[in-house]
Design a protein around this motif. Structure first.
Motif, PDB file in Angstrom:
ATOM      1  N   THR A  19     -33.072  18.293   5.017  1.00  0.00           N
ATOM      2  CA  THR A  19     -33.722  16.993   4.906  1.00  0.00           C
ATOM      3  C   THR A  19     -33.103  16.190   3.761  1.00  0.00           C
ATOM      4  O   THR A  19     -32.336  16.713   2.949  1.00  0.00           O
ATOM      5  CB  THR A  19     -35.215  17.165   4.640  1.00  0.00           C
ATOM      6  N   ALA A  20     -33.477  14.908   3.685  1.00  0.00           N
ATOM      7  CA  ALA A  20     -32.986  14.057   2.602  1.00  0.00           C
ATOM      8  C   ALA A  20     -33.389  14.628   1.248  1.00  0.00           C
ATOM      9  O   ALA A  20     -32.591  14.645   0.302  1.00  0.00           O
ATOM     10  CB  ALA A  20     -33.534  12.640   2.769  1.00  0.00           C
ATOM     11  N   THR A  21     -34.612  15.118   1.155  1.00  0.00           N
ATOM     12  CA  THR A  21     -35.083  15.701  -0.107  1.00  0.00           C
ATOM     13  C   THR A  21     -34.267  16.925  -0.481  1.00  0.00           C
ATOM     14  O   THR A  21     -33.917  17.127  -1.659  1.00  0.00           O
ATOM     15  CB  THR A  21     -36.572  16.074   0.002  1.00  0.00           C
ATOM     16  N   GLN A  22     -33.926  17.750   0.508  1.00  0.00           N
ATOM     17  CA  GLN A  22     -33.136  18.949   0.237  1.00  0.00           C
ATOM     18  C   GLN A  22     -31.704  18.602  -0.155  1.00  0.00           C
ATOM     19  O   GLN A  22     -31.121  19.258  -1.019  1.00  0.00           O
ATOM     20  CB  GLN A  22     -33.162  19.866   1.457  1.00  0.00           C
ATOM     21  N   VAL A  23     -31.139  17.579   0.469  1.00  0.00           N
ATOM     22  CA  VAL A  23     -29.793  17.129   0.086  1.00  0.00           C
ATOM     23  C   VAL A  23     -29.810  16.603  -1.342  1.00  0.00           C
ATOM     24  O   VAL A  23     -28.911  16.893  -2.142  1.00  0.00           O
ATOM     25  CB  VAL A  23     -29.271  16.060   1.066  1.00  0.00           C
ATOM     26  N   ASP A  24     -30.858  15.850  -1.683  1.00  0.00           N
ATOM     27  CA  ASP A  24     -30.981  15.356  -3.059  1.00  0.00           C
ATOM     28  C   ASP A  24     -31.062  16.521  -4.042  1.00  0.00           C
ATOM     29  O   ASP A  24     -30.466  16.476  -5.130  1.00  0.00           O
ATOM     30  CB  ASP A  24     -32.228  14.486  -3.201  1.00  0.00           C
ATOM     31  N   SER A  25     -31.783  17.565  -3.659  1.00  0.00           N
ATOM     32  CA  SER A  25     -31.901  18.745  -4.526  1.00  0.00           C
ATOM     33  C   SER A  25     -30.541  19.423  -4.710  1.00  0.00           C
ATOM     34  O   SER A  25     -30.173  19.815  -5.826  1.00  0.00           O
ATOM     35  CB  SER A  25     -32.909  19.733  -3.930  1.00  0.00           C
ATOM     36  N   LEU A  26     -29.781  19.548  -3.614  1.00  0.00           N
ATOM     37  CA  LEU A  26     -28.466  20.177  -3.683  1.00  0.00           C
ATOM     38  C   LEU A  26     -27.533  19.394  -4.592  1.00  0.00           C
ATOM     39  O   LEU A  26     -26.868  19.969  -5.469  1.00  0.00           O
ATOM     40  CB  LEU A  26     -27.871  20.287  -2.280  1.00  0.00           C
ATOM     41  N   LEU A  27     -27.483  18.071  -4.409  1.00  0.00           N
ATOM     42  CA  LEU A  27     -26.596  17.256  -5.233  1.00  0.00           C
ATOM     43  C   LEU A  27     -27.088  17.198  -6.678  1.00  0.00           C
ATOM     44  O   LEU A  27     -26.276  17.094  -7.613  1.00  0.00           O
ATOM     45  CB  LEU A  27     -26.470  15.852  -4.653  1.00  0.00           C
ATOM     46  N   GLY A  28     -28.398  17.308  -6.851  1.00  0.00           N
ATOM     47  CA  GLY A  28     -28.919  17.395  -8.206  1.00  0.00           C
ATOM     48  C   GLY A  28     -28.445  18.653  -8.910  1.00  0.00           C
ATOM     49  O   GLY A  28     -28.104  18.622 -10.103  1.00  0.00           O
ATOM     50  N   LEU A  29     -28.391  19.758  -8.178  1.00  0.00           N
ATOM     51  CA  LEU A  29     -27.867  20.998  -8.742  1.00  0.00           C
ATOM     52  C   LEU A  29     -26.392  20.861  -9.105  1.00  0.00           C
ATOM     53  O   LEU A  29     -25.952  21.346 -10.158  1.00  0.00           O
ATOM     54  CB  LEU A  29     -28.055  22.146  -7.746  1.00  0.00           C
ATOM     55  N   GLU A  46     -27.590  29.610  -8.491  1.00  0.00           N
ATOM     56  CA  GLU A  46     -28.619  28.874  -7.741  1.00  0.00           C
ATOM     57  C   GLU A  46     -27.981  27.862  -6.797  1.00  0.00           C
ATOM     58  O   GLU A  46     -28.390  27.731  -5.633  1.00  0.00           O
ATOM     59  CB  GLU A  46     -29.565  28.169  -8.714  1.00  0.00           C
ATOM     60  N   LEU A  47     -26.974  27.156  -7.286  1.00  0.00           N
ATOM     61  CA  LEU A  47     -26.264  26.202  -6.442  1.00  0.00           C
ATOM     62  C   LEU A  47     -25.588  26.901  -5.278  1.00  0.00           C
ATOM     63  O   LEU A  47     -25.695  26.457  -4.127  1.00  0.00           O
ATOM     64  CB  LEU A  47     -25.230  25.448  -7.276  1.00  0.00           C
ATOM     65  N   GLN A  48     -24.901  27.998  -5.536  1.00  0.00           N
ATOM     66  CA  GLN A  48     -24.204  28.710  -4.473  1.00  0.00           C
ATOM     67  C   GLN A  48     -25.177  29.218  -3.425  1.00  0.00           C
ATOM     68  O   GLN A  48     -24.915  29.148  -2.223  1.00  0.00           O
ATOM     69  CB  GLN A  48     -23.392  29.872  -5.042  1.00  0.00           C
ATOM     70  N   SER A  49     -26.316  29.732  -3.866  1.00  0.00           N
ATOM     71  CA  SER A  49     -27.309  30.266  -2.935  1.00  0.00           C
ATOM     72  C   SER A  49     -27.859  29.176  -2.023  1.00  0.00           C
ATOM     73  O   SER A  49     -27.969  29.365  -0.800  1.00  0.00           O
ATOM     74  CB  SER A  49     -28.440  30.919  -3.723  1.00  0.00           C
ATOM     75  N   GLN A  50     -28.194  28.017  -2.604  1.00  0.00           N
ATOM     76  CA  GLN A  50     -28.730  26.931  -1.798  1.00  0.00           C
ATOM     77  C   GLN A  50     -27.678  26.390  -0.850  1.00  0.00           C
ATOM     78  O   GLN A  50     -27.967  26.112   0.319  1.00  0.00           O
ATOM     79  CB  GLN A  50     -29.260  25.810  -2.689  1.00  0.00           C
ATOM     80  N   LEU A  51     -26.440  26.265  -1.324  1.00  0.00           N
ATOM     81  CA  LEU A  51     -25.368  25.770  -0.467  1.00  0.00           C
ATOM     82  C   LEU A  51     -25.107  26.735   0.681  1.00  0.00           C
ATOM     83  O   LEU A  51     -24.927  26.311   1.837  1.00  0.00           O
ATOM     84  CB  LEU A  51     -24.102  25.570  -1.289  1.00  0.00           C
ATOM     85  N   ALA A  52     -25.091  28.022   0.411  1.00  0.00           N
ATOM     86  CA  ALA A  52     -24.862  29.020   1.465  1.00  0.00           C
ATOM     87  C   ALA A  52     -25.933  28.925   2.543  1.00  0.00           C
ATOM     88  O   ALA A  52     -25.639  29.043   3.737  1.00  0.00           O
ATOM     89  CB  ALA A  52     -24.833  30.420   0.856  1.00  0.00           C
ATOM     90  N   ALA A  53     -27.170  28.680   2.129  1.00  0.00           N
ATOM     91  CA  ALA A  53     -28.253  28.561   3.100  1.00  0.00           C
ATOM     92  C   ALA A  53     -28.043  27.343   3.999  1.00  0.00           C
ATOM     93  O   ALA A  53     -28.239  27.418   5.222  1.00  0.00           O
ATOM     94  CB  ALA A  53     -29.594  28.461   2.374  1.00  0.00           C
TER      95      ALA A  53
END
Length: 273
Positions: A19-29, A46-53
């Protein structure tokens, strides 16, 4: 029908695209990993884990008839490779920040550029998306750049090639197409389009994905509301004025401006232009 089939496939597999919120979270990381002194620190793991998901989701959601080839690596391997490339992404972003601060006398600091300028938001999204695009990650790069488009009004395709120290002033309405190539130290203003003049089709009428956007060499400045269309080349150290429509090559060290008849208006001082 394809979109309905894809939605049905996602529901069957329990997939939900980011979602847009999740993309914002990823780029925030990403911002926190690269620039902890400004945005606060975050762990690379944390960034790698979220990106892998996210990569895992888009790999499994990829339709069989997609034009994008599937990468040979797994989601975990792709995320690790992205993390290896992240320092290079950070260096490019730092050059973009430096360019924005140097080219805008209204900028009081580089921190202001990072926190307030849409150029930084757009380039953060683009630099991350382009790195993922180069790794052949499907869909996610477009999701990321379209989020930047929504937030800033700056539309940069993740496949475009943009060199270091890319300067954007204001930025609203800028469009940069997929096959555009931009050199180092280029400066563009609001409303600039690097677009296609026409599309080449095969014998069955299908549009071919061929080079169709401009090449802009190093240290070019393009002023507001100018459209550069087709596979043209703008020579280095050129200045392209505003409100122009250009479909031809421009040699290096050129100045391209509008010409108009100059007549005596009868106005004096502050009474008119």
């Amino acid at each position: 029908m394809l979109s309905l089939n894809l939605i049905a496939k996602e529901k069957m597999q329990g997939l939900q695209l980011p979602t847009a919120t999740q993309v914002d979270s990823l780029l925030g990381l990403v911002g926190r990993v690269l620039f902890p002194e400004v945005f606060g620190s975050a762990g690379a793991s944390e960034l790698q884990s979220q990106l892998a998901a996210f990569i895992d989701i888009v790999l499994r959601a990829q339709p069989a008839d997609s034009k994008s080839p599937m990468p040979d690596l797994s989601a975990d391997e792709l995320s690790r490779e992205f993390m290896r490339r992240l320092p290079s992404v950070g260096k490019l972003l730092q050059a973009d920040i430096d360019a924005a601060a140097a080219n805008d006398p209204a900028a009081t600091s580089k921190v202001e550029v990072m926190c307030c300028y849409p150029a930084f938001t757009a380039m953060l999204h683009y630099r991350v998306a382009h790195a993922l695009y180069e790794l052949a990650v499907p869909l996610l790069p477009r999701i990321i750049t379209e989020r930047a488009h929504e937030r800033t009004g700056i539309d940069i395709h993740p496949a475009a090639q943009i060199g270091p120290a890319f300067g954007i002033d204001h930025g609203t309405g800028i469009v940069i197409g997929a096959t555009a190539i931009i050199g180092a130290g280029v400066m563009v203003y609001q409303g600039v389009t690097l677009g296609a003049k026409h599309f080449t089709r095969d014998s069955e009428g299908h549009v071919l994905d061929l080079p169709r956007h401009p090449i802009v060499e190093d240290y070019v400045t393009i002023y507001s509301n100018t459209s550069l269309l087709g596979r043209i080349r703008i020579g280095h150290h050129s200045v392209i004025g505003g409100n122009l429509w250009i479909t031809h090559d421009v040699p290096p060290y050129s100045q391209v401006r509008q010409s108009r008849a100059i007549q005596q208006s009868g106005f004096v001082d502050g009474d008119g232009i």
